[in-house]
Design a protein around this motif. Structure first.
Motif, PDB file in Angstrom:
ATOM      1  N   ALA A  31      -2.736  -6.476  -5.774  1.00  0.00           N
ATOM      2  CA  ALA A  31      -3.655  -6.226  -4.654  1.00  0.00           C
ATOM      3  C   ALA A  31      -3.297  -4.936  -3.939  1.00  0.00           C
ATOM      4  O   ALA A  31      -4.174  -4.113  -3.618  1.00  0.00           O
ATOM      5  CB  ALA A  31      -3.619  -7.404  -3.684  1.00  0.00           C
ATOM      6  N   VAL A  32      -2.015  -4.743  -3.722  1.00  0.00           N
ATOM      7  CA  VAL A  32      -1.577  -3.551  -2.995  1.00  0.00           C
ATOM      8  C   VAL A  32      -1.810  -2.295  -3.841  1.00  0.00           C
ATOM      9  O   VAL A  32      -2.377  -1.297  -3.374  1.00  0.00           O
ATOM     10  CB  VAL A  32      -0.081  -3.686  -2.601  1.00  0.00           C
ATOM     11  CG1 VAL A  32       0.456  -2.363  -2.053  1.00  0.00           C
ATOM     12  CG2 VAL A  32       0.095  -4.797  -1.587  1.00  0.00           C
ATOM     13  N   LEU A  91       1.935 -15.382  -7.691  1.00  0.00           N
ATOM     14  CA  LEU A  91       1.685 -14.842  -6.342  1.00  0.00           C
ATOM     15  C   LEU A  91       2.249 -13.429  -6.204  1.00  0.00           C
ATOM     16  O   LEU A  91       1.604 -12.548  -5.601  1.00  0.00           O
ATOM     17  CB  LEU A  91       2.319 -15.748  -5.294  1.00  0.00           C
ATOM     18  CG  LEU A  91       1.426 -16.831  -4.688  1.00  0.00           C
ATOM     19  CD1 LEU A  91       2.205 -17.621  -3.655  1.00  0.00           C
ATOM     20  CD2 LEU A  91       0.178 -16.219  -4.053  1.00  0.00           C
ATOM     21  N   PHE A  92       3.446 -13.246  -6.785  1.00  0.00           N
ATOM     22  CA  PHE A  92       4.053 -11.909  -6.713  1.00  0.00           C
ATOM     23  C   PHE A  92       3.164 -10.894  -7.423  1.00  0.00           C
ATOM     24  O   PHE A  92       2.856  -9.827  -6.872  1.00  0.00           O
ATOM     25  CB  PHE A  92       5.457 -11.954  -7.354  1.00  0.00           C
ATOM     26  CG  PHE A  92       6.158 -10.638  -7.364  1.00  0.00           C
ATOM     27  CD1 PHE A  92       6.725 -10.122  -6.198  1.00  0.00           C
ATOM     28  CD2 PHE A  92       6.235  -9.882  -8.533  1.00  0.00           C
ATOM     29  CE1 PHE A  92       7.365  -8.890  -6.212  1.00  0.00           C
ATOM     30  CE2 PHE A  92       6.869  -8.650  -8.555  1.00  0.00           C
ATOM     31  CZ  PHE A  92       7.441  -8.154  -7.387  1.00  0.00           C
ATOM     32  N   VAL A  93       2.721 -11.255  -8.616  1.00  0.00           N
ATOM     33  CA  VAL A  93       1.847 -10.353  -9.384  1.00  0.00           C
ATOM     34  C   VAL A  93       0.553 -10.081  -8.608  1.00  0.00           C
ATOM     35  O   VAL A  93       0.084  -8.944  -8.513  1.00  0.00           O
ATOM     36  CB  VAL A  93       1.531 -10.970 -10.773  1.00  0.00           C
ATOM     37  CG1 VAL A  93       0.434 -10.169 -11.482  1.00  0.00           C
ATOM     38  CG2 VAL A  93       2.782 -11.004 -11.643  1.00  0.00           C
ATOM     39  N   VAL A 120     -10.025  -0.969  -9.286  1.00  0.00           N
ATOM     40  CA  VAL A 120     -10.747  -2.256  -9.319  1.00  0.00           C
ATOM     41  C   VAL A 120     -10.186  -3.158 -10.421  1.00  0.00           C
ATOM     42  O   VAL A 120     -10.045  -4.373 -10.258  1.00  0.00           O
ATOM     43  CB  VAL A 120     -12.264  -1.989  -9.524  1.00  0.00           C
ATOM     44  CG1 VAL A 120     -12.995  -3.270  -9.845  1.00  0.00           C
ATOM     45  CG2 VAL A 120     -12.855  -1.336  -8.281  1.00  0.00           C
ATOM     46  N   GLY A 121      -9.859  -2.523 -11.566  1.00  0.00           N
ATOM     47  CA  GLY A 121      -9.276  -3.291 -12.679  1.00  0.00           C
ATOM     48  C   GLY A 121      -7.958  -3.923 -12.280  1.00  0.00           C
ATOM     49  O   GLY A 121      -7.700  -5.103 -12.570  1.00  0.00           O
ATOM     50  N   ILE A 122      -7.123  -3.138 -11.597  1.00  0.00           N
ATOM     51  CA  ILE A 122      -5.822  -3.692 -11.148  1.00  0.00           C
ATOM     52  C   ILE A 122      -6.056  -4.832 -10.163  1.00  0.00           C
ATOM     53  O   ILE A 122      -5.405  -5.875 -10.220  1.00  0.00           O
ATOM     54  CB  ILE A 122      -4.968  -2.566 -10.517  1.00  0.00           C
ATOM     55  CG1 ILE A 122      -4.568  -1.560 -11.585  1.00  0.00           C
ATOM     56  CG2 ILE A 122      -3.734  -3.158  -9.840  1.00  0.00           C
ATOM     57  CD1 ILE A 122      -3.907  -0.312 -11.037  1.00  0.00           C
ATOM     58  N   SER A 123      -7.014  -4.638  -9.278  1.00  0.00           N
ATOM     59  CA  SER A 123      -7.338  -5.703  -8.315  1.00  0.00           C
ATOM     60  C   SER A 123      -7.820  -6.950  -9.034  1.00  0.00           C
ATOM     61  O   SER A 123      -7.527  -8.089  -8.633  1.00  0.00           O
ATOM     62  CB  SER A 123      -8.421  -5.235  -7.336  1.00  0.00           C
ATOM     63  OG  SER A 123      -7.910  -4.219  -6.504  1.00  0.00           O
ATOM     64  N   ALA A 124      -8.559  -6.765 -10.129  1.00  0.00           N
ATOM     65  CA  ALA A 124      -9.043  -7.921 -10.897  1.00  0.00           C
ATOM     66  C   ALA A 124      -7.885  -8.682 -11.522  1.00  0.00           C
ATOM     67  O   ALA A 124      -7.879  -9.923 -11.561  1.00  0.00           O
ATOM     68  CB  ALA A 124     -10.009  -7.445 -11.969  1.00  0.00           C
ATOM     69  N   VAL A 125      -6.907  -7.911 -12.014  1.00  0.00           N
ATOM     70  CA  VAL A 125      -5.705  -8.574 -12.558  1.00  0.00           C
ATOM     71  C   VAL A 125      -5.049  -9.410 -11.460  1.00  0.00           C
ATOM     72  O   VAL A 125      -4.626 -10.558 -11.670  1.00  0.00           O
ATOM     73  CB  VAL A 125      -4.717  -7.518 -13.117  1.00  0.00           C
ATOM     74  CG1 VAL A 125      -3.374  -8.161 -13.437  1.00  0.00           C
ATOM     75  CG2 VAL A 125      -5.291  -6.861 -14.357  1.00  0.00           C
ATOM     76  N   GLY A 126      -4.974  -8.792 -10.280  1.00  0.00           N
ATOM     77  CA  GLY A 126      -4.405  -9.524  -9.128  1.00  0.00           C
ATOM     78  C   GLY A 126      -5.195 -10.785  -8.832  1.00  0.00           C
ATOM     79  O   GLY A 126      -4.628 -11.843  -8.529  1.00  0.00           O
ATOM     80  N   SER A 156      -4.388  -4.466   4.981  1.00  0.00           N
ATOM     81  CA  SER A 156      -4.144  -5.444   3.920  1.00  0.00           C
ATOM     82  C   SER A 156      -2.653  -5.599   3.653  1.00  0.00           C
ATOM     83  O   SER A 156      -2.133  -6.715   3.538  1.00  0.00           O
ATOM     84  CB  SER A 156      -4.843  -5.012   2.628  1.00  0.00           C
ATOM     85  OG  SER A 156      -6.220  -5.068   2.796  1.00  0.00           O
ATOM     86  N   VAL A 157      -1.967  -4.443   3.550  1.00  0.00           N
ATOM     87  CA  VAL A 157      -0.516  -4.495   3.285  1.00  0.00           C
ATOM     88  C   VAL A 157       0.201  -5.176   4.441  1.00  0.00           C
ATOM     89  O   VAL A 157       1.103  -6.003   4.240  1.00  0.00           O
ATOM     90  CB  VAL A 157       0.028  -3.059   3.055  1.00  0.00           C
ATOM     91  CG1 VAL A 157       1.538  -3.072   2.989  1.00  0.00           C
ATOM     92  CG2 VAL A 157      -0.540  -2.484   1.776  1.00  0.00           C
TER      93      VAL A 157
END
Lengths: 209, 324
Positions: B153-154, B146-148, B233-239, B180-181
């Protein structure tokens, strides 16, 4: 001296039950003669009749208290079972709420991953938005089960209270049984003293004659 | 005084046992023993029957108490087992995420150092099995994932926002990021009490909708902005991936929590049953005591009757002999 109904036979068939009381009436299939208490109550001797009636009254009181206590115990057992059932139901609700929440999170996560695929930003954002909406729906669904958990807690508490009440009533009825036993004891004491006095009077009369 | 007359004065049962043929039933006792033995024999036998009944009552009470005690021991064992089960499913029980991974690597490294590959395979299997059954492992996994997911996401949203500035939709994207934040902060801090979950969810949904609008209104992007956007978008996908893991772990953790509640219910059932048995034992003992007391009183009354009868008989005999 109307003490014992000798016609009942001296072979142990006297109406003494394992709980220390004597049977009443003619209920035993194999007993054609009245039980000693009934005989005593109809003997014409006022002292004997009084003692017999007191014993019968004590027996009746004891039987009523016993029956009422059994009822209270049954209620207690039933309420205990309801309490445990409510706790098991709460466990099921916890599991279901968790599944909804988890699935909602997973769907949102999958949407976040799938958002990478479309070339168009609009589509990607729409997928993300859809994931968020799905998670929102799942959270709302899980809220229903969380509310049910609270209901289960309330039900378990109510059942526990009812069980405690029944337990208290059963304990009180145990005291009532003791009172019934005391009444029978008092009747027997009275009859013992009564027969002693009567025997002394008879002896004196015989001596005088 | 004539006292207990033994079985001589006790003929065969005057009452037929259940199921006996009707022809053999004797409803009244034979007259001979009573008339020949006298009333004292009947009283004596009655006295003896009462004594036997008293013994039977005590023996019956003892048997019931022993049976209840055995059952009580079983309920106690059930209760302890249920409590142990509840404790084993608590979120703090077992190895945590990093501890499990550390344990796994430690075992594999030790086995590899000894050149024992089959033992390494066994250790891997048992360590994985242990981790999968450890509530602490899944609890840590959910929290970490969840933390990741939130950080990703942020950060992903921030990067996408930065890219959007180049596309002319920066203001909307920035507002969407702020929403969102804010949603994440409200959900985490629960600053609105029980309503925080819904307020947070609403803010996140508004943020997502804002992002959608920003994307829709964006004009042609530069190559740099496009690259930055892809990174975001890639970082969001990791999230998203982390959130999937967190969701799965959440389901498993809910299962552990349900197991705790089930085990607690089982323990409560055993406690209730144990209390009922304990009270049953008390009542049986009370009943035996009361019954015994009553037998004593009945015996005393009978003794009095026998004595009174003896005195009367003696007095009558004396009177007859004096007159005679």
């Amino acid at each position: 001296m109307p003490t014992i109904d000798a016609t009942r036979g001296p072979d142990g068939t006297v109406a003494v039950t394992p709980d220390g009381t004597t049977s009443t009436g003619y209920s035993d299939a194999g007993t054609a003669l009245p039980d000693p208490l009934t005989t005593l109550a109809l003997s014409g001797d006022p002292g004997a009749e009084l003692a017999a009636l007191a014993v019968q009254s004590g027996e009746a009181e004891d039987a009523v208290a016993q029956e009422a206590r059994d009822t209270e115990v049954a209620i207690e057992v039933r309420e205990d079972a309801r309490q445990v059932d409510a706790m098991h139901k709460k466990a099921g609700d916890i599991r279901t709420a968790g599944i909804w929440e988890g699935v909602g999170m997973a769907v949102e996560g999958v949407a976040g991953v799938l958002a990478v695929i479309p070339a168009s930003n609009r589509v990607a954002d729409a997928v993300k938005l859809g994931g968020k909406a799905a998670n929102g729906g799942a959270i709302i669904a899980s809220t229903f089960y969380k509310a049910t958990e609270a209901d289960d807690d309330a039900l378990a508490d109510a059942a526990k209270s009812a069980s405690d009440l029944a337990k208290g009533a059963a304990d009180d009825l145990g005291d009532a049984r003791k009172s019934a036993g005391d009444l029978i004891s008092a009747a027997l004491d009275f009859y013992r003293e009564y027969t002693s006095a009567q025997a002394a009077a008879n002896t004196a009369a015989l001596h005088r004659a | 005084m004539t006292f207990v007359a033994p079985a001589r004065a006790a003929p065969a049962a005057a009452v037929a046992p259940a199921g006996a043929p009707a022809g053999n039933v004797t409803l009244v006792p034979e007259g001979a023993p009573l008339t020949s033995g006298g009333i004292d024999d009947a009283l004596g036998v009655l006295y003896m029957a009462m004594a036997q009944q008293r013994d039977i009552t005590v023996a019956d009470g003892q048997a019931r108490v022993k049976s209840a005690e055995r059952e009580q021991q079983k309920e106690l064992a059930d209760q302890q087992a249920a409590l142990a089960r509840a404790q084993a499913n608590e979120a703090s029980q077992g190895r945590g995420f990093f501890s499990s991974i550390g344990h796994l690597f430690s075992d594999v490294a030790r086995d590899a150092a000894h050149g024992d590959l089959s033992k390494a395979a066994n250790d891997i299997a048992s360590d994985v099995h242990e981790a999968l059954n450890s509530p602490a492992f899944w609890s840590d996994l959910e929290k970490g994932a969840l933390f990741v997911a939130k950080v990703a996401a942020v950060v992903g949203s921030a990067v996408i926002t930065a890219a959007s500035f180049g596309a002319g939709a920066g203001t909307i994207a920035l507002a969407a990021l702020a929403l969102s934040v804010s949603g994440e902060v409200v959900s985490d801090t629960r600053c609105f009490g029980s309503a925080s979950q819904y307020i947070g969810l609403g803010l996140e949904l508004a943020g997502a909708a804002g992002g959608f609008v920003a994307g829709a209104t964006a004009t042609v992007m530069t190559v740099a902005a496009r690259t930055t956007l892809d990174i975001g978008v890639g970082i969001s996908a990791v999230g998203g991936g982390a959130e999937v893991v967190a969701g799965g772990a959440h389901v498993v953790n809910a299962g552990f929590a349900a197991n705790v509640e089930n085990a607690t219910a089982d323990a409560q059932e055993a406690v209730n049953r144990g209390a009922e048995l304990e009270r049953t034992i008390d009542w049986v003992i009370d009943d035996v005591k009361a019954s015994d007391k009553m037998y004593q009183e009945q015996a005393q009354t009978l003794e009095g009757a026998i004595q009174a009868h003896d005195h009367s008989t003696a007095a009558a005999a004396a009177s007859i002999s004096v007159k005679g």
